[in-house]
Enzyme design. Structure first.
Site, short mmCIF file in Angstrom:
data_model
loop_
_atom_site.label_atom_id
_atom_site.label_comp_id
_atom_site.label_asym_id
_atom_site.label_seq_id
_atom_site.Cartn_x
_atom_site.Cartn_y
_atom_site.Cartn_z
N GLU A 57 0.19 -1.34 -0.40
CA GLU A 57 0.74 -0.09 0.13
C GLU A 57 0.52 1.22 -0.31
O GLU A 57 0.35 2.34 -1.01
CB GLU A 57 -0.90 -0.05 1.19
CG GLU A 57 -1.60 1.00 1.00
CD GLU A 57 -3.47 0.91 2.28
OE1 GLU A 57 -3.99 2.41 1.74
OE2 GLU A 57 -3.67 0.09 2.23
N GLY A 107 -5.60 5.41 -0.62
CA GLY A 107 -5.79 3.54 -1.37
C GLY A 107 -7.23 3.37 -0.39
O GLY A 107 -7.84 3.60 1.29
N GLY A 152 -7.13 6.48 -13.71
CA GLY A 152 -8.58 7.17 -14.29
C GLY A 152 -8.08 8.75 -13.48
O GLY A 152 -7.06 8.90 -12.37
#
Length: 140
Positions: A63, A83, A109
């Site tokens: 992460e 996250g 995105g």
């Protein structure tokens, strides 16, 4: 290493101060057009009770590198990254040495990003395969 890479790695390593990344001795070691790589030493600090790399430490590494990659590949002046989902498949145990996490962008995105993070040992053997989804939101 070229100046651009050195500058990006310096930024990544500077933001570790007083964070979990510093506690786990995570260091950013390579960056490219669509990836970021970090390493973490496997010591008793990240062990399970039986002396192997803890899956939670592995996920923290994944992460960290994925979120940091989002941070450097998005407009950090205007956006903050979090996250929102992570999954991990642990393949191989590690007792010593370094593990390396390479976060590669699968989808970038405007709002969500999807990262594949491969955790390998020093010999290149797959230790864990993780998938991280991050979200980039405007700073207020």
């Amino acid at each position: 290493m070229n100046d651009y890479k050195e500058k990006i790695l310096k930024v990544c390593n500077d933001i570790r101060k007083d964070t979990l990344m510093e506690t786990l001795d995570i260091e950013y070691v390579d960056v490219g057009e669509n990836f970021l790589t970090a390493k973490m030493p496997v010591t008793s600090k990240v062990y399970q009770p039986d002396g192997v790399l803890h899956g939670g430490a592995t996920v923290a590494l994944a992460e960290s590198v994925g979120s940091t990659a989002s941070y450097i590949f998005m407009d950090a002046q205007k956006l903050f990254v979090r996250g929102i989902e992570i999954s991990a498949n642990h393949i191989k145990g590690v007792r010593e040495g370094d593990v390396f996490a390479k976060a590669t962008i699968l989808h970038k995105g405007r709002t969500t990003q999807l990262w594949e993070i491969k955790i390998t040992d020093a010999e290149g053997n797959l230790v864990s395969l993780c998938k991280l989804t991050t979200i980039a939101l405007p700073k207020k």
